[in-house]
Design an enzyme around this catalytic site. Structure first.
Site, PDB file in Angstrom:
ATOM      1  N   HIS A 101      32.369  48.083  41.471  1.00 13.90           N
ATOM      2  CA  HIS A 101      32.814  46.685  41.369  1.00 13.90           C
ATOM      3  C   HIS A 101      32.330  45.880  42.573  1.00 13.90           C
ATOM      4  CE1 HIS A 101      35.687  48.894  38.797  1.00 13.90           C
ATOM      5  NE2 HIS A 101      35.641  47.805  38.056  1.00 13.90           N
ATOM      6  N   GLY A 102      32.020  44.616  42.342  1.00 13.48           N
ATOM      7  CA  GLY A 102      31.607  43.728  43.431  1.00 13.48           C
ATOM      8  C   GLY A 102      30.108  43.787  43.653  1.00 13.48           C
TER       9      GLY A 102
ATOM     10  N   ASN B 151      31.450  45.218  31.448  1.00 12.79           N
ATOM     11  CA  ASN B 151      32.389  44.378  32.208  1.00 12.79           C
ATOM     12  C   ASN B 151      31.682  43.596  33.313  1.00 12.79           C
ATOM     13  OD1 ASN B 151      34.325  45.725  30.743  1.00 12.79           O
ATOM     14  ND2 ASN B 151      35.594  46.244  32.505  1.00 12.79           N
TER      15      ASN B 151
ATOM     16  N   SER C  72      42.762  40.540  35.040  1.00 11.66           N
ATOM     17  CA  SER C  72      43.276  41.600  35.917  1.00 11.66           C
ATOM     18  C   SER C  72      44.737  41.269  36.232  1.00 11.66           C
ATOM     19  CB  SER C  72      42.471  41.642  37.213  1.00 11.66           C
ATOM     20  OG  SER C  72      42.657  40.415  37.890  1.00 11.66           O
TER      21      SER C  72
ATOM     22  N   THR D   5      32.170  39.633  39.111  1.00  9.32           N
ATOM     23  CA  THR D   5      31.726  39.070  40.390  1.00  9.32           C
ATOM     24  C   THR D   5      30.623  38.012  40.253  1.00  9.32           C
ATOM     25  OG1 THR D   5      32.335  41.128  41.466  1.00  9.32           O
ATOM     26  CG2 THR D   5      30.834  39.700  42.678  1.00  9.32           C
TER      27      THR D   5
ATOM     28  N   GLU E 180      40.024  55.116  32.113  1.00  5.91           N
ATOM     29  CA  GLU E 180      38.880  55.376  33.007  1.00  5.91           C
ATOM     30  C   GLU E 180      38.936  56.814  33.464  1.00  5.91           C
ATOM     31  OE1 GLU E 180      37.957  52.397  35.976  1.00  5.91           O
ATOM     32  OE2 GLU E 180      37.489  53.943  37.473  1.00  5.91           O
TER      33      GLU E 180
ATOM     34  N   HIS F 168      31.784  49.489  33.798  1.00  5.31           N
ATOM     35  CA  HIS F 168      32.378  48.527  34.728  1.00  5.31           C
ATOM     36  C   HIS F 168      31.340  48.193  35.801  1.00  5.31           C
ATOM     37  CE1 HIS F 168      36.893  48.619  33.912  1.00  5.31           C
ATOM     38  NE2 HIS F 168      36.344  49.298  32.931  1.00  5.31           N
TER      39      HIS F 168
ATOM     40  N   ASP G 177      42.552  44.157  32.160  1.00  4.07           N
ATOM     41  CA  ASP G 177      41.567  44.909  32.938  1.00  4.07           C
ATOM     42  C   ASP G 177      42.310  45.693  34.032  1.00  4.07           C
ATOM     43  OD1 ASP G 177      38.990  45.622  33.773  1.00  4.07           O
ATOM     44  OD2 ASP G 177      38.782  43.867  35.085  1.00  4.07           O
TER      45      ASP G 177
ATOM     46  N   ASP H  44      44.528  52.350  33.858  1.00  2.00           N
ATOM     47  CA  ASP H  44      43.598  52.941  34.826  1.00  2.00           C
ATOM     48  C   ASP H  44      44.284  54.029  35.655  1.00  2.00           C
ATOM     49  OD1 ASP H  44      41.791  53.597  36.751  1.00  2.00           O
ATOM     50  OD2 ASP H  44      41.491  51.563  37.526  1.00  2.00           O
TER      51      ASP H  44
HETATM   52  P1  13P Z   1      31.907  43.282  38.659  1.00  2.00           P
HETATM   53  O1  13P Z   1      32.858  42.398  39.401  1.00  2.00           O
HETATM   54  O2  13P Z   1      31.131  44.167  39.578  1.00  2.00           O
HETATM   55  O3  13P Z   1      31.052  42.543  37.713  1.00  2.00           O
HETATM   56  O4  13P Z   1      32.814  44.292  37.790  1.00  2.00           O
HETATM   57  C1  13P Z   1      33.688  43.772  36.832  1.00  2.00           C
HETATM   58  C2  13P Z   1      34.517  44.826  36.232  1.00  2.00           C
HETATM   59  O5  13P Z   1      34.108  45.956  36.057  1.00  2.00           O
HETATM   60  C3  13P Z   1      35.889  44.471  35.832  1.00  2.00           C
HETATM   61  O6  13P Z   1      36.611  45.574  35.419  1.00  2.00           O
END
Ligand code: 13P
Length: 273
Positions: free
Chosen positions: A173-174, A223, A47, A226, A131, A201, A79, A101
């Protein structure tokens, strides 16, 4: 083989490639050990904040040297690139693939920005991911209004010529506050509307069977960040709080192993072994 070719190959065989984020040498080593042991390819993702943390040149060379040293087939991917300028810097540094993105921008602006990067990437023969729809970033809320619409996906891909498309079908995400539910009917509609490589993602916390169903439904790049970051930090904290060891070469290996364990599990899952 170029990533865009590999994605087509995997799409045809109904399997997916894991795209794992790394943050330092140790998380990279955990990912590469898993890919090496499973004899499967892997996409190494950075990232913008990880690039700023490591430095672009070190990050790119570290990933490249790692793939070579571990004998792993893999690609380096940006990313969530926020701007074409960042994508260009990464391509110049030797990335195989970039994500632009524009998902929080209006549809036309997202098309414009993505088209610009697709055009730019041609000189590098690089893969481009975009995206469409809204996949909640860390701490953001999301609802079904932001999910990707099949007709828009088709128009977006035709107008931009993008290789891969991250779709909003219920992942985020997360960590999830409650168990996620992927909209597989919507995924099927998107799959029918465009031949583009589809990306999921936010794979952390998605139940195994649901993830497999998404891959059967056309997802070809998964992807993950986390879960492996958490496994690394949890193990590291346990070690640090339970010993007075000051030799970091003895401290990090169990945390590297924790990354290897989670990545191994996910590689087996997405490659449908
Ligand atoms: P997570 O952190 O939820 O696994 O998502 C990762 C992601 O999509 C990175 O672009």
């Amino acid at each position: 083989m170029k990533l865009q070719e590999k994605l087509i190959q995997y799409q045809q065989s109904g399997r997916a490639i894991l795209a794992a984020n790394f943050y330092n040498y140790e998380t990279l080593a955990g990912i590469l050990r898993a890919a090496q042991a499973e004899n499967e390819p892997v996409i190494l993702q950075l990232s913008e904040s990880s690039i700023n943390y490591l430095g672009l040149e070190i990050a790119a060379k570290l990933a490249r040297a790692g793939l070579s040293q571990f004998g792993v087939e893999g690609w380096l991917h940006l990313d969530h690139g926020a701007t074409p300028e960042l994508a260009k810097r990464c391509l110049d540094a030797g990335f195989d693939s970039v994500m632009i993105d524009g998902s929080e921008k209006p549809f036309e602006k997202n098309i414009e920005m993505t088209s610009q990067v697709v055009e730019m990437a041609k000189a590098y023969s690089a893969n481009v991911e975009a995206e469409l729809g809204f996949i909640a970033k860390l701490g953001q809320d999301h609802d079904t209004d932001g999910f990707t619409k099949a007709e828009q996906a088709c128009e977006f891909v035709e107008q931009t010529g993008v290789n891969a498309l991250a779709v909003a079908i219920g992942s985020a995400h997360g960590f999830y506050k409650q168990e996620p539910k992927l909209d597989l009917d919507r995924l099927a509609e998107i799959r029918q509307s465009t031949p583009v490589a589809l990306v999921l993602h936010g794979a952390s916390g998605i139940p195994d069977e649901m993830l497999k169903a998404a891959i059967r439904g056309g997802i070809v790049k998964v992807n993950l960040a986390t879960e492996s970051k958490n496994a690394f930090m949890k193990e590291l904290k346990t070690i640090l709080f339970s010993s007075n060891e000051i030799d970091l070469r003895k401290t990090f290996p169990p945390a590297i192993d924790a990354v290897k364990t989670i990545i191994t599990k996910k590689i087996r899952l997405v490659s449908m072994k």
